[in-house]
Design an enzyme around this catalytic site. Structure first.
Site, PDB file in Angstrom:
ATOM      1  N   GLU A 149      36.383  62.927  55.107  1.00 16.93           N
ATOM      2  CA  GLU A 149      35.152  62.140  55.040  1.00 16.93           C
ATOM      3  C   GLU A 149      34.294  62.164  56.296  1.00 16.93           C
ATOM      4  O   GLU A 149      33.096  61.935  56.212  1.00 16.93           O
ATOM      5  CB  GLU A 149      35.519  60.684  54.715  1.00 16.93           C
ATOM      6  CG  GLU A 149      36.212  60.492  53.376  1.00 16.93           C
ATOM      7  CD  GLU A 149      35.316  60.859  52.215  1.00 16.93           C
ATOM      8  OE1 GLU A 149      34.116  60.521  52.248  1.00 16.93           O
ATOM      9  OE2 GLU A 149      35.813  61.487  51.262  1.00 16.93           O
ATOM     10  N   SER A 182      69.144  14.678  18.483  1.00 15.86           N
ATOM     11  CA  SER A 182      70.334  14.053  19.065  1.00 15.86           C
ATOM     12  C   SER A 182      70.579  14.420  20.517  1.00 15.86           C
ATOM     13  O   SER A 182      71.537  13.934  21.121  1.00 15.86           O
ATOM     14  CB  SER A 182      71.563  14.404  18.240  1.00 15.86           C
ATOM     15  OG  SER A 182      71.534  13.698  17.017  1.00 15.86           O
TER      16      SER A 182
END
Length: 771
Positions: free
Chosen positions: A110, A388
């Protein structure tokens, strides 16, 4: 000749033209001079404006995307990654974590003049400006500094205004930041494709390794794909592979030309192999539900805003044990019914460490964010009747009042008491007359609290709840961590006599925590998902959980409750033989609600894990289509069937390799005289001898029952665990039929035996009472 009129006229004409021509030339030169002066002034003004703009422009705050990082969630070991959250998948690293050859690869790709330029490239600027004027993208911003400025501070717009700001900021930043800081910021902000922002996540996305382990060849490929990930990712096809190979060669050759790699090293490079792309950064399986709970805890406990969370950069160590979580998902997958009427079946599981509160596993669904229930967490959002599984809290209430495990009542079925009268829609004749029945209407003789819990005898617990008061049952449940719900709103637990049957809607996660309180011998902890959070980004945070553990009820009470719940896996227990497969001492309780609207199994191993499993159908309303009957090949689903199987399979996997722990010693709660027993409560018999039944008033519609053996009622009492709840769908299972009560014997509901037999028993029983 020289004085001829013609010559004189010519001289006169020439003399007249010369002054006019000279004036014209002087005028042109003046205009040109003014133009040049004006142009110079414009240039000077332009330069001045640029200088002024340079002096006045401030380096702005980074844009939102530039500072966002992925927050990484880890399992409880702090090392194994579990998931990620945040809109940007980024983990920032320092430059010294990036190998030098990898840094040079990006410069070669780059900006080969990076160490010499002042942050801008005149050629790049010309290309960018001419492209903007033509409405085309001709490249530009070619220096790394300019790319960094665009990614970190600005937008991606192709406009002259944005380009001008980019140039000025690039020059300014080049003067203010070092030549090391710029590439570090650049490499952490650039997009690499595959959902990866920054070189660290790109390294994992392409090569499944940390950036510090990248080779020069791999670095050259990453430097190539940033030119256009969709065009240069070799995993996307032959065309992309060809383009990537060409660019990769260009980068390596550039490294040689700049002296960053020798020719010999260049010859040794081979094109690297990448991993297959994984596009999703957030899990869409069972882990996704946990991630959402972690986000909620970040907001509620750590007070982070959604913006803080999305900015990311957090290392979050969760409480989730990888082995346990995998065991949970596997258990549900293997045991989940399939076939007819199962598409809207909800199964939730939560597992909590006693005396700590750490949530070691949580299963809220199989497919987070997908399908109709993609965001519905069955363990957290689902509310179903407790059935229960509420009985242990009546047992705890009794122990707290000084009624020991030896407390005896009749287990005959039905049991009638006007406190249980229920007149709601869909109630049976027995319920309208105040009757409570056992599962399958099985009838038992006088039984202790331990046996009644093992077999989930509804009629026993109906009497015990009246004796200790429903309010005390609700308080014990609340103290342990049970929370009542009405839709999405909390509500106080019911204080009606039927609350022992589990008529309250509760969550799986809360029941797991409440049973963890029992397993911790009465110490309740606040459950949590996050053990620690450390910031790696801009938001500074270093959090470690402060555990909240406090005593809920006395140790001797909890120890006896554990003893009372421990026979669940023994012959005659509602979890037998399934829970016995675990091969460890346990405490637990099945739960099946009236008309099979929900089924549960909640239990624990001493001091290790407390786990709740719950399942229900559809939207949870108590309507026929939501009953767990004729479903996936099962005639009915009770707490002792699929929930117990899931619980056992999960605990087997989660505790694999862990030591087998024994039950704590008995608490030995001793009997204390009851001075405040409600008038409608039968008096318990606290001797170890079976009491002599007394003649009682018959129910309005008496039913003759035969006592079934414990082996024949094992399966029935599986659901008996909540079948009390067979009267429990309505908020009260009650009775209009009155029974003659005395202070020394329980109510009997079986058919009155022949008089002669009663006389014989009366003669013998008093002597046993006196013992």
């Amino acid at each position: 000749m020289s004085n001829s009129p013609a010559r004189a006229l010519g001289r006169a004409l020439d003399a007249g033209r010369r002054p006019r021509g000279s004036t014209r030339r002087k005028g042109k030169r003046g205009i040109l001079r003014k133009i040049l002066i004006g142009f110079a002034l414009l240039v000077a003004l332009g330069i001045g404006a640029v200088v002024a703009a340079y002096l006045m422009i401030d380096i702005p705050k980074p844009n939102d995307r530039a500072v966002q990082q992925a927050s990484v969630l880890y399992y409880s070991d702090g090392k194994t990654e579990m998931d990620r959250i945040a809109t940007v998948n980024r983990e920032s690293v320092t430059l010294d974590q990036i190998p030098k050859p990898v840094q040079h690869a990006f410069l070669a790709a780059e900006d080969r003049s990076f160490y010499d330029n002042r942050g801008v490239s005149p050629k790049g600027i010309f290309r960018a400006i001419s492209g903007a004027l033509a409405g085309q993208n001709r490249g530009g911003g070619s220096t790394i500094t300019q790319q960094y400025v665009k990614n970190y501070f600005l937008t991606q717009d192709q406009t002259l205004d944005r380009k001008g700001r980019e140039i000025l900021l690039s020059v300014k930043i080049d003067g203010e930041l070092s030549k090391d800081q710029i590439p570090e910021n650049y490499l952490n902000t650039i997009y690499f494709g595959r959902g990866a922002d920054g070189i660290q996540t790109a390294s994992k996305a392409y090569f499944n390794k940390n950036v510090r382990d990248l080779t020069p060849s791999e670095g050259a490929l990453l430097a190539s794909v940033i030119r256009g990930p969709s065009l240069y990712d070799p995993a996307l096809g032959e065309e992309q592979t060809t383009l990537a190979t060409g660019r990769w060669n260009y980068v390596l050759d550039g490294m040689v030309s700049q002296g960053w790699m020798t020719a010999a090293e260049r010859r040794d490079q081979t094109f690297p192999k990448t991993t297959a792309p994984k596009r999703n950064t957030a899990k869409s399986n069972d882990i996704g539900f946990i991630t959402e709970e972690v986000r909620t805890e970040l907001r509620n406990r750590l007070k982070l805003s959604d913006a803080d969370i999305d900015r990311g950069g957090f290392k979050i160590v969760t409480t989730i044990d990888k082995k346990a979580q995998r065991a949970a998902a596997k258990a549900v997958k293997n045991q989940r019914p399939t076939g007819e009427r199962t598409s809207d079946l909800h199964i939730g599981l939560a597992s909590v460490q006693p005396n700590d509160g750490a949530i070691r596993a949580m299963y809220g669904g199989a497919k987070f964010s997908r399908g109709k229930y993609g965001y519905f967490n069955s363990a957290v959002d689902g509310k179903m009747q407790a059935g229960s599984t509420m009985k242990p809290f009546t047992m705890i209430a009794a122990l707290r009042k000084g009624l020991p495990l030896s407390t005896t009542y009749s287990g005959a079925s039905p049991y009638y008491n006007k406190a249980f009268v229920s007149t709601g829609a869909g109630t049976s004749e027995i319920q309208r007359n105040g009757g409570v029945v056992n599962y399958g209407n099985a009838s038992y003789g006088p039984v202790t609290m331990r046996t009644a819990t093992q077999k989930s005898i509804n009629t026993y617990y109906a009497q015990l709840n009246l004796a200790v008061t429903p309010k005390s049952t609700a308080k014990s449940a609340k103290d342990a961590g049970v929370v009542g719900w009405n839709g999405d709103k909390r509500r106080p637990l019911s204080e009606t006599p039927a609350n022992v049957s589990g008529t309250d809607a509760v969550r799986v996660i809360d029941m797991a925590n409440a049973y963890a309180t029992i397993a911790a011998e009465g110490r309740r902890a606040t459950p949590y998902y996050i053990a620690s959070v450390k910031s790696t980004g801009e938001y500074k945070l270093d959090y470690k959980v402060k555990k909240d553990v406090r005593r809920a009820f006395p140790q001797d009470v909890a120890r006896d409750a554990i003893r009372g719940m421990s026979p669940v896996d023994k012959p005659g227990g509602t979890g037998y033989p399934t829970v016995a497969d675990l091969g460890r001492p346990v405490g637990g309780k099945t739960g099946t609600t009236s008309n099979n609207y929900a089924a549960r199994f909640d239990g624990f191993t001493p001091g290790q894990l407390a786990t709740a499993v719950g399942m229900y159908k559809g939207d949870g309303r108590l309507v026929e289509k939501n009953q767990l009957v004729n479903l996936g090949g099962f005639a009915e689903i009770t707490g002792g069937t699929i929930p117990a199987r899931i619980w056992t399979d999960y605990m087997t996997g989660a505790l694999d390799g862990e030591p087998v722990k024994s039950l704590p010693p008995a608490g030995n709660v001793t009997y204390r005289p009851q001075t405040d027993r409600p008038s409608n409560a039968p008096a318990p018999i606290t001797t170890t001898q079976a009491p002599a039944p007394r003649r009682t008033t018959q129910a309005p519609t008496p039913r003759s029952t035969t006592t079934k053996s414990s082996s024949s009622t094992t399966k029935s009492s599986t659901s008996s665990s909540t079948s009390t709840t067979k009267s429990s769908t309505s908020s009260s299972t009650s009775s209009t039929s009155s029974t003659t009560k005395t202070s020394s014997t329980p109510t009997s509901t079986s058919t009155t035996p022949p008089p002669r037999r009663r006389r014989r028993r009366r003669r013998r029983r008093p002597r046993r009472h006196r013992r």
